[in-house]
Design a protein around this motif. Structure first.
Motif, mmCIF file in Angstrom:
data_model
loop_
_atom_site.group_PDB
_atom_site.id
_atom_site.type_symbol
_atom_site.label_atom_id
_atom_site.label_comp_id
_atom_site.label_asym_id
_atom_site.label_seq_id
_atom_site.Cartn_x
_atom_site.Cartn_y
_atom_site.Cartn_z
ATOM 1 N N UNK A 327 32.868 42.201 50.851
ATOM 2 C CA UNK A 327 34.064 43.003 51.206
ATOM 3 C C UNK A 327 34.726 43.645 50.261
ATOM 4 N N UNK A 328 34.902 44.874 50.615
ATOM 5 C CA UNK A 328 35.515 45.717 49.542
ATOM 6 C C UNK A 328 36.932 45.260 48.995
ATOM 7 N N UNK A 329 37.713 44.867 49.996
ATOM 8 C CA UNK A 329 38.915 44.377 49.569
ATOM 9 C C UNK A 329 38.879 43.124 48.450
ATOM 10 N N UNK A 330 37.984 42.123 48.851
ATOM 11 C CA UNK A 330 37.764 40.986 48.066
ATOM 12 C C UNK A 330 37.270 41.450 46.811
ATOM 13 N N UNK A 331 36.231 42.217 46.624
ATOM 14 C CA UNK A 331 35.747 42.854 45.482
ATOM 15 C C UNK A 331 36.761 43.507 44.552
ATOM 16 N N UNK A 332 37.539 44.536 45.323
ATOM 17 C CA UNK A 332 38.584 45.057 44.528
ATOM 18 C C UNK A 332 39.634 44.521 43.827
ATOM 19 N N UNK A 333 40.099 43.179 44.519
ATOM 20 C CA UNK A 333 41.038 42.375 44.179
ATOM 21 C C UNK A 333 40.533 41.937 42.843
ATOM 22 N N UNK A 334 39.347 41.219 42.829
ATOM 23 C CA UNK A 334 38.705 40.349 41.648
ATOM 24 C C UNK A 334 38.481 41.526 40.440
ATOM 25 N N UNK A 335 38.074 42.761 40.807
ATOM 26 C CA UNK A 335 37.833 43.811 39.601
ATOM 27 C C UNK A 335 39.133 44.001 39.065
ATOM 28 N N UNK A 336 40.176 44.051 39.655
ATOM 29 C CA UNK A 336 41.422 44.221 38.980
ATOM 30 C C UNK A 336 41.723 43.135 38.126
ATOM 31 N N UNK A 337 41.478 41.840 38.743
ATOM 32 C CA UNK A 337 41.908 40.620 37.809
ATOM 33 C C UNK A 337 41.026 40.590 36.599
ATOM 34 N N UNK A 338 39.923 41.189 36.532
ATOM 35 C CA UNK A 338 38.771 41.249 35.531
ATOM 36 C C UNK A 338 39.279 42.437 34.559
ATOM 37 N N UNK A 339 39.802 43.477 35.026
ATOM 38 C CA UNK A 339 40.314 44.523 34.142
ATOM 39 C C UNK A 339 41.337 44.129 33.443
ATOM 40 N N UNK A 340 42.490 43.315 34.102
ATOM 41 C CA UNK A 340 43.664 42.921 33.631
ATOM 42 C C UNK A 340 43.212 41.811 32.431
ATOM 43 N N UNK A 341 42.264 40.948 32.734
ATOM 44 C CA UNK A 341 41.787 40.100 31.558
ATOM 45 C C UNK A 341 41.078 40.768 30.381
ATOM 46 N N UNK A 342 40.319 41.914 30.783
ATOM 47 C CA UNK A 342 39.639 42.832 29.372
ATOM 48 C C UNK A 342 40.842 43.222 28.969
ATOM 49 N N UNK A 343 41.586 44.026 29.483
ATOM 50 C CA UNK A 343 42.847 44.649 28.618
ATOM 51 C C UNK A 343 43.506 43.525 27.748
ATOM 52 N N UNK A 344 43.686 42.463 28.347
ATOM 53 C CA UNK A 344 44.378 41.321 27.557
ATOM 54 C C UNK A 344 43.631 41.083 26.244
ATOM 55 N N UNK A 345 42.250 40.844 26.493
ATOM 56 C CA UNK A 345 41.437 40.527 25.396
ATOM 57 C C UNK A 345 41.295 41.827 24.160
ATOM 58 N N UNK A 346 41.412 43.001 24.881
ATOM 59 C CA UNK A 346 41.448 44.186 23.847
ATOM 60 C C UNK A 346 42.425 44.031 23.058
ATOM 61 N N UNK A 347 43.748 43.629 23.584
ATOM 62 C CA UNK A 347 45.005 43.528 23.076
ATOM 63 C C UNK A 347 44.957 42.625 22.071
ATOM 64 N N UNK A 348 44.502 41.491 22.348
ATOM 65 C CA UNK A 348 44.390 40.222 21.412
ATOM 66 C C UNK A 348 43.471 40.565 19.963
#
Length: 419
Positions: A327-348
């Motif tokens: 499902x594109x909607x589920x994959x999209x929601x998961x991807x947004x969470x992943x990108x948010x987590x990745x940006x947090x790690x970049x900042x840290x």
């Protein structure tokens, strides 16, 4: 696939239900024992793969389906055409893409070997009494840019190039008002991306561009390569005329399995008939009649060309099926969470990455600006982190198979390779 039909994706669900379907690329299993080192993949891919926005990881079923195609070829030979074994797979490809585009009629989807081939088919459908008047943005992919400039050089087109109207955090941003301002009563075709390949920006206000184009009698073509399969997309809302895209990235179908989608209202317009044609666009393909003038098939079949590359349909269908199942909607929601987590790690880790004001206004990858983006991507590759670079940005594209540990490894490696 034992993935629950509903509910959000989690790393545990992915590990249990989806990762086993990708054992060749995720679990390190070898595809084959071919003695040729250029063919065998040893123990399988290892490292953090964050180039899913470039080349998507295929499911194991892709290999099985390609083997099935070859067995049909070896076992049936010419009967593959007669008993429709090959063309049924092509029809499945068209049906699955139609579902992703919100189309009710599968034959609106015309298989192509590249998105650029789809663009040329559209350009070559307009009358030849004068050069084609085109409006396009400077953010379009290289193929579109190159094809349009070639048509311009040959006197076949006059193109108005629309630059970005501003920047956010150093990232260029395109807006519908700038595109609409370039459209005039003599415009024939407007070309825009749904998601821009270089920055991931989702073009807001496509409906305004469509309305503006229609007021001036122009058609609209949308490049949806970076949208379909990873961002919810419906070509019927608004009613765009043409969509080009392919399976290389988020649909996990590899190269050569692309498409041109044509809106039903365009198929009903007898004034648009492409010169990019061949015997599979004929009425009664295998009747071998040669009427003059030629008799075309109905609907999107009239936009077919010569013998289609059927093996690419076998190659692409399992990946598209996986996308539809998840499902594109589920994959999209998961991807947004992943990108948010990745940006947090970049900042840290002290890495300067692009922080979009609205993450949902961007596609499936995260940008890291760097003065030597290509060099940074190469250094990351040496540390088993696969990414790529466009312009002055390194692109990090996780997919649902990407683990939390891989996101952390990517951030650490980027910090270490920064200088």
């Amino acid at each position: 696939m034992n993935l629950p039909a509903t509910g959000a994706l989690t790393e545990g669900v992915v590990r249990e239900c989806l990762a086993p379907l990708f054992s060749y690329t995720v679990q390190g299993m070898s595809v084959c024992d071919d003695p040729d080192p250029s063919v065998a993949n040893g123990d399988g891919f290892s490292g953090a793969y964050l180039a899913n926005h470039s080349l998507g990881r295929p499911p194991d079923a892709t290999l099985d389906n390609v083997v099935r195609a070859m067995r049909l070829w070896y076992g049936r030979l010419d009967e593959c055409w007669e008993d429709d074994r090959w063309m049924s797979e092509v029809q499945t490809f068209r049906s699955q893409i139609a579902l992703l585009l919100g189309l009710d009629v599968p034959d609106c989807v015309v298989p192509k070997t590249s998105a650029g081939q789809g663009l040329r088919a559209v350009l070559n459908a307009f009358p030849l009494d004068r050069p084609l008047r085109v409006v396009a943005t400077t953010g379009e992919f290289d193929s579109i840019d190159f094809i349009l400039k070639t048509y311009t050089q040959r006197g076949r087109a006059v193109v108005k190039w629309v630059p970005p109207g501003g920047r956010q955090g150093g990232v260029p941003v395109f807006g519908p008002a700038d595109v609409c301002a370039a459209v005039t009563p003599d415009t024939d075709l407007v070309i825009v991306s749904s998601v821009f390949f270089g920055t991931g920006q989702i073009l807001q206000g496509v409906e305004d561009i469509v309305a503006c184009a229609k007021r001036h009698g122009a058609r609209v073509l949308v490049d949806a390569y970076h949208a379909v399969g990873v961002v919810p997309f419906d070509m019927t809302e608004p009613e765009v005329d043409f969509v080009i895209g392919g399976s290389y990235k988020y649909l996990r179908g590899g190269p050569g399995a692309c498409y041109l989608a044509i809106a039903p209202q365009v198929l009903d317009d007898d004034r648009l008939q492409t010169l990019d044609t061949g015997w599979f666009a004929k009425k009664d393909v295998f009747a071998y009649r040669r009427p003059d003038p030629p008799e075309y098939a109905t609907g999107g079949d009239a936009w077919m060309e010569s013998t289609p590359p059927v093996l690419t349909a076998f190659q692409a269908n399992p990946g598209i099926r996986t996308t539809l199942s998840v499902g594109v909607g589920r994959a999209r929601a998961y991807n947004l969470d992943q990108q948010d987590a990745l940006r947090d790690r970049f900042r840290s880790h002290g890495v300067d990455c692009f922080q979009p004001p609205d993450p949902e206004a961007y596609g499936a990858f995260t940008l890291v600006p760097h003065p030597d983006a290509s060099g940074l991507a190469a250094r990351l590759k040496e540390r088993a982190v696969t990414v790529d670079a466009r312009g002055g940005f390194v692109r990090f594209g996780p997919d649902f198979l990407t683990t939390t540990d891989e996101l952390e490894a990517a951030a650490q490696a980027t910090a270490a390779c920064w200088g």
